[in-house]
Structures are given as structure tokens and as C-alpha cells.
Design a protein around this motif. Structure first.
Motif, PDB file in Angstrom:
ATOM      1  N   SER A  85      -1.501  30.242 -11.332  1.00  0.00           N
ATOM      2  CA  SER A  85      -0.347  29.666 -12.030  1.00  0.00           C
ATOM      3  C   SER A  85       0.015  28.281 -11.529  1.00  0.00           C
ATOM      4  CB  SER A  85       0.857  30.596 -11.901  1.00  0.00           C
ATOM      5  OG  SER A  85       1.163  30.823 -10.532  1.00  0.00           O
ATOM      6  N   GLY A  86      -0.455  27.897 -10.337  1.00  0.00           N
ATOM      7  CA  GLY A  86      -0.199  26.553  -9.816  1.00  0.00           C
ATOM      8  C   GLY A  86       1.239  26.295  -9.411  1.00  0.00           C
ATOM      9  N   PRO A 138       6.229  33.059 -18.250  1.00  0.00           N
ATOM     10  CA  PRO A 138       6.329  34.255 -17.399  1.00  0.00           C
ATOM     11  C   PRO A 138       5.191  35.252 -17.621  1.00  0.00           C
ATOM     12  CG  PRO A 138       8.469  33.715 -18.341  1.00  0.00           C
ATOM     13  CD  PRO A 138       7.481  32.796 -18.994  1.00  0.00           C
ATOM     14  N   GLU A 139       4.805  35.420 -18.885  1.00  0.00           N
ATOM     15  CA  GLU A 139       3.760  36.405 -19.184  1.00  0.00           C
ATOM     16  C   GLU A 139       2.388  35.981 -18.657  1.00  0.00           C
ATOM     17  OE1 GLU A 139       4.605  33.985 -23.001  1.00  0.00           O
ATOM     18  OE2 GLU A 139       5.753  34.949 -21.380  1.00  0.00           O
ATOM     19  N   ASP A 140       2.239  34.690 -18.338  1.00  0.00           N
ATOM     20  CA  ASP A 140       0.954  34.213 -17.820  1.00  0.00           C
ATOM     21  C   ASP A 140       0.673  34.729 -16.412  1.00  0.00           C
ATOM     22  OD1 ASP A 140       0.572  32.736 -20.145  1.00  0.00           O
ATOM     23  OD2 ASP A 140       1.492  30.927 -19.303  1.00  0.00           O
ATOM     24  N   GLN A 176      -4.558  39.480 -13.232  1.00  0.00           N
ATOM     25  CA  GLN A 176      -5.630  40.364 -13.681  1.00  0.00           C
ATOM     26  C   GLN A 176      -6.968  39.625 -13.733  1.00  0.00           C
ATOM     27  OE1 GLN A 176      -5.499  43.811 -14.255  1.00  0.00           O
ATOM     28  NE2 GLN A 176      -7.703  43.393 -14.115  1.00  0.00           N
ATOM     29  N   LEU A 177      -6.933  38.362 -14.187  1.00  0.00           N
ATOM     30  CA  LEU A 177      -8.148  37.547 -14.195  1.00  0.00           C
ATOM     31  C   LEU A 177      -8.697  37.401 -12.775  1.00  0.00           C
ATOM     32  CD1 LEU A 177     -10.196  35.584 -15.518  1.00  0.00           C
ATOM     33  CD2 LEU A 177      -8.489  33.764 -15.177  1.00  0.00           C
ATOM     34  N   GLN A 178      -7.810  37.162 -11.827  1.00  0.00           N
ATOM     35  CA  GLN A 178      -8.231  37.019 -10.426  1.00  0.00           C
ATOM     36  C   GLN A 178      -8.884  38.301  -9.926  1.00  0.00           C
ATOM     37  OE1 GLN A 178      -4.340  36.058  -9.163  1.00  0.00           O
ATOM     38  NE2 GLN A 178      -4.464  33.914  -9.812  1.00  0.00           N
TER      39      GLN A 178
END
Length: 445
Positions: free
Chosen positions: A332-333, A349-351, A357-359
Motif C-alpha cells: 500500500s506504500g 481501504p479495500e485495497d 492477499q497478493l503478498q
């Protein structure tokens, strides 16, 4: 001639703001493209363009609130050109010194006329003149407006770290960080590099944390510095350098850096390994791979190779082959908001859960490359526990790894927030670096 450049500078700033706001371009790319196109502008004008463009984007929420106090038209309802002219003008008026109010107002009116909005020049002039006459001390209704930070991000900071830390973290996002560089030991010693840079007219400040990390200022362009072209240093934040220090690669190691662009960590490890062993720096696209190649060629690292590789796709022949895997993954940086002016407006927020999950998906794949007894280093440039400590727990529970010691690797002067074994959380505004997370694991034998 000077007047023409001065007027042109503001028009270029307007073009940057419109490209970012309307076309969705990343601010650093839009600014870089303009500065590259107009290289003939002198150092003062180039600096003015960058400062005003970055500052206007960075303080957008604050500026919109200030404008709304003097406008009968809602900021969101304004013509995009007029809105951006007002934003950049208010930024100059309230957040920059030594620019006459008359010049700011006149240039704003002229720019509105030049862009075909002569009918709104009185509107622009009225807002700016009224604001200039009203020398009040601004009181903002909430921290979101004060720090120009979306409310959900500020509330998250409070939830994660408390009100005091949240305020310091938010405030730091408005402070322009100094350019941080790391000395390349295979080219020169830190002392030699400092002398070379000072001879080129730069001011070089020691980090006080690591002897090979410096802060650089008072230079026009990196590419104009001979020491940069010769690969004597790499632009890299202290937090990222600490990740390499924590990794502690042994000479002769085989290293995979799975999301490597622009190559800072790979090149640091190559330097630490003194050119021995092999490092394969990977990323998902040719553009990112090209960034790594460019930096590697400039530094002259012979033990680095570059591969275009999606980290989500398992490469069977690499299973169990690496002594060290570096997984500095997309995040998210939220620890580097000061460096990326528009990121806080893009992330939602949903990101956060999507990225977490991607991680985990990437970690499940790339962890297979670590040989038994080898090391996995997982890091991010965010302060979100869901992407950090929660993923540490995921690795421990779902993957054949145990936490490895990391605190003893930290130099004096770094007071890491997390005291848990095997991981370190650094916070912007608290630590002298970006917000960053580092964790280290050993693969079970």
C-alpha cells in the motif's frame, strides 16, 4: 527572457496538475516528463516547477478547504483549469515565502485568460485577493484537513499506533525528504565519496546511522554529477539499506530478488558480497527490468543478472536453489507518502486486504526457492500491520520457516517499534527514514 520563462513555468505546472487530476498519471512521472522535455530551463525554474507541482498535489485537501472558505462555488464544481489555477496559487501564497501576492494573483488571472476563461478572471482574482487580505491564522476542522490526508488513512494510523504517533506520521508526509544515497564500496569508501561530491558542489550530510548512507542536497540534477554517472553511489533510502543489512548475505551466495526494480537492494547485496556469488534480480515487466539493467550497468556489477518474471508464477528449476530470497513485495506504500504526493489519494481501504492477499500468494510461491537452512527476507514500505506482522504470522503458520534474529543487525540510532523476534517496523516521523517493515526467516531443514 526571464519573464517569459517565469510565466511559462506556471503554465507547465498547470499542465502537470491537469494530467495528474484528469488523466490519472502518477505525479512523479508527470513532473519528470515535463522537466525532461524542458531541460533548457535553469535550475531555479526547474526547482520552482517541482516544488509547486508536488506541494499543490500533496496539500490538495488543505487547499480545497481554504478555497472553499472564500468561494460561493464548491471546489468540486469548478472548471478543472480554474480549480488547478486556484490550488497552485493558494499553495504559493500560503506555503511558499518570498513570492509577492500581486505576482501570484496577476499570473493566475493571466493564466485563466490564456486558457480561455476570461469570463472567470474576476472570480479567480476575487478569491485570491480576499484570501491575501485576510491574514488570519488558519484553524482546520480536523487532522484530515490539517495534514491533507484522507480521513480513513489518518484514522488507521491512530488505530494502529495511537494519536501521538499518528500525528507525527501524518505531519512527516508533508515534509520533503532529503535525497538519500548509499556509497558503493566497490567503487570508493564513504570518505572518498563524500569528498568527491563536495568537490562537485554538493552538500553532503552524514546519516548518523550507517557510515555509508548520506543525505545529498544543493545539486541541479543527478545525471550532471560525475560521481553518479560513474556509479559511485546509489539512490536508496536508509530503510531499504537496513533491509540489506538485515539480510546479511554471505560471499558466494546465490540470491533471488523477486520484485527487484529499480534494483537498489540487489545492488546493495552485490556490494556486500564484493562481486562474488550470483544475484538474479527479477520483476514483472520490461520497463522494470530496464530500470534494473540501467542501474546495474552504471554501478558495473558483474554478478547480477536480470529476468522478467511474474513472482506469482513458480519457476520449477529454481525450487530449493537460493541461499537468500529477497521478497520486497508490492504494498500500500503508506510508509512513503512523503515521496509519492498522490499515493494517499489513490489507495482505498479495500485495497489493503487485496494487497495482503497478493503478498501471501507471492510468498507461497517464492518461498519455495529457498534451500533448506536458507534465508527469506520479507519487506514492505508500508505501516499497515495487515501487510506486515500478520503476514509474518502467515509465514510461520503456513510455510516451513522460522523467524530469524534481526534486532541485533540494527545499528545504534534506530529505535524500532516492533520488538518481536525476527521483524522490525520503522515509522516515518518516528524513525529517521521511510515507514518500512523488515522480517527475516530461516527455512526449516
Amino acid at each position: 527572457m526571464g519573464t517569459e520563462v517565469y510565466v511559462n513555468s506556471r503554465e507547465l505546472i498547470l499542465s502537470i496538475l491537469l494530467i495528474v487530476e484528469q488523466n490519472g498519471e502518477y505525479s512523479h512521472i508527470a513532473i519528470r516528463n515535463v522537466l525532461d522535455k524542458y531541460r533548457y530551463l535553469d535550475r531555479k525554474d526547474r526547482a520552482f516547477i517541482q516544488i509547486v507541482a508536488e506541494g499543490t498535489i500533496e496539500r490538495k485537501l488543505t487547499l480545497d478547504y481554504m478555497i472553499s472558505c472564500y468561494s460561493t462555488v464548491k471546489v468540486k464544481k469548478m472548471k478543472p483549469v480554474i480549480r488547478e489555477i486556484l490550488r497552485m496559487s493558494v499553495y504559493q501564497m500560503k506555503f511558499m515565502d518570498h513570492i509577492p501576492v500581486s505576482a501570484i494573483c496577476n499570473e493566475a488571472v493571466n493564466l485563466a485568460k490564456k486558457k480561455g476563461f476570461s469570463n472567470l478572471k474576476g472570480f479567480v482574482n476575487g478569491i485570491l485577493r480576499n484570501m491575501a487580505r485576510d491574514e488570519k491564522d488558519w484553524e482546520y476542522p480536523d487532522p484530515s484537513i490539517r495534514y491533507s490526508m484522507p480521513q480513513w488513512i489518518y484514522d488507521s494510523f491512530v488505530s494502529w499506533y495511537g494519536e501521538d504517533y499518528a500525528g507525527k506520521m501524518a505531519e512527516s508526509s508533508l515534509m520533503k525528504p532529503l535525497l538519500t544515497i548509499r556509497c558503493c564500496h566497490m567503487k570508493n569508501t564513504p570518505k572518498e565519496l563524500k569528498l568527491l561530491l563536495e568537490a562537485e558542489g554538493c552538500e553532503v550530510l552524514e546519516s548518523g546511522i550507517l557510515e555509508d548512507v548520506f543525505y545529498l542536497q544543493h545539486f541541479s540534477s543527478l545525471t550532471e554529477l560525475k560521481s553518479f554517472r560513474e556509479g559511485r553511489f546509489m539512490v536508496q533510502d536508509l530503510s531499504s539499506v537496513l533491509a540489506g543489512v538485515a539480510a546479511s548475505p554471505k560471499k558466494g551466495s546465490r540470491v533471488l530478488d523477486v520484485c527487484a526494480a529499480p534494483g537498489g537492494k540487489s545492488l546493495h547485496l552485490a556490494d556486500m558480497m564484493e562481486g562474488t556469488g550470483s544475484i538474479e534480480a527479477r520483476d514483472i515487466s520490461e520497463n522494470k527490468a530496464a530500470m534494473i539493467r540501467e542501474n546495474s550497468a552504471r554501478i558495473s556489477c558483474d554478478n547480477i543478472s536480470v529476468r522478467i518474471q511474474d513472482a506469482l508464477v513458480l519457476r520449477q528449476e529454481d525450487i530449493g536453489s537460493a541461499d537468500l530470497v529477497i521478497a520486497d513485495l508490492p504494498c500500500s506504500g503508506l510508509g512513503v507518502l512523503a515521496r509519492k504526493s498522490d499515493l494517499k489519494y489513490r489507495i482505498q481501504p479495500e485495497d489493503l486486504e487485496t494487497l495482503a492477499q497478493l503478498q501471501r500468494d507471492i510468498l507461497t510461491v517464492v518461498s519455495q526457492y529457498v534451500k533448506p537452512g536458507g534465508t527469506l527476507l520479507y519487506s514492505t514500505c508500508t505501516v499497515n500491520p495487515g501487510e506486515n506482522i500478520e503476514n509474518v504470522r502467515f509465514i510461520e503458520k503456513e510455510l516451513p520457516f522460522s523467524r530469524a534474529g534481526i534486532q541485533e543487525c540494527l545499528p545504534e540510532g534506530i529505535d524500532a517499534l516492533s520488538k518481536e523476534e525476527g521483524c522490525v517496523q520503522l515509522l516515518q516521523g518516528i524513525n529517521p527514514c521511510d515507514g518500512f517493515f523488515i522480517s527475516k526467516f530461516t527455512r526449516d531443514k
